[in-house]
Design a protein around this motif. Structure first.
Motif, PDB file in Angstrom:
ATOM      1  N   ALA A  23     -28.883  91.968  52.608  1.00  0.00           N
ATOM      2  CA  ALA A  23     -30.508  92.001  51.126  1.00  0.00           C
ATOM      3  C   ALA A  23     -29.171  93.480  49.877  1.00  0.00           C
ATOM      4  N   ASP A  24     -28.586  94.217  50.986  1.00  0.00           N
ATOM      5  CA  ASP A  24     -28.175  95.260  50.349  1.00  0.00           C
ATOM      6  C   ASP A  24     -26.493  94.654  49.959  1.00  0.00           C
ATOM      7  N   MET A  73     -21.623 100.988  49.882  1.00  0.00           N
ATOM      8  CA  MET A  73     -22.337 101.170  48.783  1.00  0.00           C
ATOM      9  C   MET A  73     -23.729 102.054  48.773  1.00  0.00           C
ATOM     10  N   LYS A  74     -23.845 103.323  49.228  1.00  0.00           N
ATOM     11  CA  LYS A  74     -24.322 104.567  48.922  1.00  0.00           C
ATOM     12  C   LYS A  74     -23.951 105.329  47.523  1.00  0.00           C
ATOM     13  N   GLU A  96     -21.948  90.467  64.612  1.00  0.00           N
ATOM     14  CA  GLU A  96     -22.219  92.693  65.514  1.00  0.00           C
ATOM     15  C   GLU A  96     -22.039  93.167  64.674  1.00  0.00           C
ATOM     16  N   ILE A  97     -21.341  92.855  62.842  1.00  0.00           N
ATOM     17  CA  ILE A  97     -21.467  94.575  62.467  1.00  0.00           C
ATOM     18  C   ILE A  97     -23.215  93.974  62.120  1.00  0.00           C
ATOM     19  N   ARG A  98     -23.426  93.170  61.490  1.00  0.00           N
ATOM     20  CA  ARG A  98     -25.078  92.506  60.774  1.00  0.00           C
ATOM     21  C   ARG A  98     -26.122  93.468  62.050  1.00  0.00           C
ATOM     22  N   GLN A  99     -25.934  93.394  62.881  1.00  0.00           N
ATOM     23  CA  GLN A  99     -26.829  93.569  64.279  1.00  0.00           C
ATOM     24  C   GLN A  99     -26.393  95.599  64.192  1.00  0.00           C
ATOM     25  N   THR A 100     -25.451  95.715  64.315  1.00  0.00           N
ATOM     26  CA  THR A 100     -25.291  97.020  63.685  1.00  0.00           C
ATOM     27  C   THR A 100     -26.186  97.773  62.154  1.00  0.00           C
ATOM     28  N   LEU A 130     -17.737  86.679  43.713  1.00  0.00           N
ATOM     29  CA  LEU A 130     -17.833  88.338  44.937  1.00  0.00           C
ATOM     30  C   LEU A 130     -18.328  87.953  46.046  1.00  0.00           C
ATOM     31  N   GLU A 131     -20.409  88.252  45.077  1.00  0.00           N
ATOM     32  CA  GLU A 131     -21.169  88.041  46.518  1.00  0.00           C
ATOM     33  C   GLU A 131     -21.715  86.631  46.764  1.00  0.00           C
TER      34      GLU A 131
END
Length: 610
Positions: A364-365, A325-326, A349-353, A374-375
């Motif tokens: 938010a990203d 996303m960068k 876990e990915i959200r937390q990390t 898709l969103e």
């Protein structure tokens, strides 16, 4: 304690919500009774409870079954898995005491273990360790260390064992002890580094570097040697950053051929509730590889699964999503590949990390980078099931009209626990009870049945007999809906299924036909959905998916809702029912009715062409 970023240390294991020591003790007893043991149940339970909760479970186990839980676990389990699980069951101080006892018993001494534990523990932890050692072995820890070590190494270990007050030191004392003299005064190094005033020592190290024009670490390496050098470096590293010290220790335990399992177990057990998230950050920064992946590559079986649970997440996924996303444009393929191929627990876990590692909100990203269906699909997958259900309920009721079919579908197909979690998530997200929201958006019998469904019922609250159902069918039309509500809203599906079978056998009447004939509108749809769901839930969802895609246009909200909510539950069975009923595969329908990245991720969730 604070980490190098000034934040509180954070572990990956916390108190389990809705904890019940008695129930957990019974579950562990059941997992170990009879021939063999249910290792999956044991590791899932123990690794997801905090140490304080494990001590309550151990006490409950003793009270309920008259046996020691640790003794039973030792008997049932073997090898590294046993050592890891038993280590998790001990109070932290007693675990440290056992590790030190093992390090100094027998012919040789495990100096690295002594160094790691004594250099990294706080004053309080050292105090508790000394007391636990005395309680467990009826011996004095300081005397045992003195008897098993020698020289300056011994002196420094003894200093670390003594809970010291803050020493008011001068930076020049440290300088005079090392670089200002060719002969090193080890006693001053011991005195200055052996206190645990971490903040003060960090300032001392910075000032030392200005005066000596080299780091304290370089001075130690050039002036000291052997175990004493290793110990002093460990003390300095722990003062600089404990997470980085442990990251180094973990890497060394797994690099090259073989694994130092004692070190790996000790650190994963001891730091899982303190600073494992920070250790993972340091590990990735230093070695450009996630701790999760290194454990995955270096261990196996139930031992690996428990270690990964303690580790808590794969930092590589968070980094890959950020990279996708960068900059200019978005790498949708990478996002789809990661999100669609992880379980919901892994996505959490990915959200937390993502938050702990990058300081950003992943949801938010994703929302800012993706669009349209898709969103909605990706964000739905990234929510917990309860969050997603709450969101779908909110969407079904907001705006001018109400999506009655969505309300019915969700409420009639969720079990008691799922309903309870959804209600809680709704309250947290929208600061309003789900029951109140339903009451304000619907009316009449339909409102009453939805509110009834949104309430959790104890199992078999209504011991419904087929006669009650028969009486309901023969009641006046005004009373019919009330009688059906009291019978069908119990959410005891196995019992209701038997009731339906008995009713058909004795009355030659079909419940669905009665509902179609005697009821109308939303109440008919709700009652019909309950009966369909009770009889065959996958068939009900297959029918909902077919209606979402047949004809012109697609009901994308229904398609997303069902594919997200059932992907980890019964989508395989839904596919089977879809194929049998409609003579075409769900895969074919999705392929023909959707497009682009939206289609790509739906097909991954679908999982096969049948």
């Amino acid at each position: 304690e604070k980490n190098i970023w000034g934040r509180e240390f954070r572990g990956t294991v916390a108190d389990h919500p809705d904890f019940d020591a008695g129930s957990d003790a019974e579950a562990l007893y059941d997992a170990m009774k009879g021939f063999g043991s249910d290792k999956e149940a044991i590791l899932e339970l123990i690794a997801s409870r905090s140490n304080a909760q494990r001590q309550e479970i151990r006490a409950a186990y003793k009270s309920q079954f008259g046996k020691d839980l640790i003794d039973d676990l030792k008997y049932e389990l073997t090898g590294k898995f046993e050592r890891l699980i038993v280590g998790l069951m001990r109070p932290p101080a007693y675990h440290d005491a056992k590790e030190i006892k093992d390090a100094i018993k027998g012919a040789g001494t495990d100096e690295k273990c002594l160094i790691e534990i004594l250099a990294s523990r706080t004053n309080e932890q050292i105090h508790n360790l000394v007391a636990a050692y005395k309680d467990a072995y009826d011996r004095d820890l300081e005397e045992d260390v003195i008897g098993d070590t020698s020289g300056h190494f011994k002196k420094m270990l003894v200093v670390l064992l003594q809970v010291s007050q803050i020493l008011y030191m001068l930076i020049y004392d440290l300088y005079d002890a090392g670089e200002a003299q060719w002969g090193t005064d080890e006693a001053k190094f011991i005195m200055l580094l052996g206190n645990r005033s971490v903040t003060h020592l960090q300032l001392v190290f910075d000032e030392y570097q200005k005066i000596a024009e080299k780091s304290i670490e370089d001075s130690i390496k050039s002036e000291l040697s052997g175990d004493f050098e290793t110990l002093m470096l460990a003390v300095v590293q722990c003062i600089r950053s404990k997470p980085m010290f442990f990251a180094r220790r973990l890497y060394k335990s797994m690099k090259g051929l073989g694994t130092a399992d004692n070190t790996l177990i000790r650190i994963m057990v001891c730091r899982s509730e303190i600073d494992m998230l920070d250790i993972r950050e340091c590990f990735r920064l230093r070695y450009e590889k996630s701790l999760y992946n290194m454990i995955q590559d270096d261990t196996s079986g139930d031992y690996k699964r428990t270690l990964l649970k303690l580790c808590g997440g794969d930092d590589d996924d968070a980094q890959a999503l950020r990279k996708a996303m960068k900059g200019f444009g978005t790498d949708e393929d990478t996002i789809i590949d990661i999100v669609a191929n992880r379980s919901n627990a892994q996505r959490q876990e990915i959200r937390q990390t993502f938050k702990s590692l990058l300081g950003r909100d992943l949801m938010a990203d994703l929302k800012s980078e993706l669009s349209k269906n898709l969103e909605r699909l990706i964000l739905g997958l990234m929510m917990t099931p309860a969050e997603f259900d709450a969101k779908m309920m909110k969407k079904a009721m907001e705006g001018a009209g109400t999506d009655e079919h969505a309300l019915i579908e969700i409420l009639v197909t969720r079990n008691n626990q799922e309903i309870q979690e959804m209600c809680s998530a709704y309250q947290n997200a929208y600061k309003k009870s789900l029951e109140d929201a339903i009451a304000s958006e619907t009316s009449g019998h339909f409102k009453r049945i939805l509110i009834s469904l949104a309430q959790t019922w104890p199992g078999l609250l209504f011991f419904v007999q087929f006669k009650e159902l028969a009486d309901a069918c023969n009641a006046d039309s005004g009373d019919l809906e009330d009688r059906f509500m009291s019978i069908l809203c119990t959410r005891s599906f196995p019992h209701l299924r038997r009731v339906f079978q008995e009713f058909v056998r004795c009355s030659n009447k079909d419940i669905e036909q009665i509902i179609k004939k005697e009821m109308s509108g939303d109440i008919k749809n709700a009652m019909f959905a309950i009966v369909r769901s009770v009889k065959n839930q996958p068939s009900y969802f297959a029918d909902r998916l077919y209606k979402a895609m047949k004809g012109l246009g697609t009901d994308d909200r229904a398609l997303i809702r069902i594919m997200v909510s059932r992907s980890e539950i019964d989508l395989f069975n839904i596919r089977k029912e879809f194929k049998e009923t409609h003579d075409a595969s769900l895969h074919e329908f999705i392929q023909g009715d959707t497009s682009g990245d939206y289609r790509k991720i739906l097909l991954i969730l679908c999982g096969g062409e049948d």
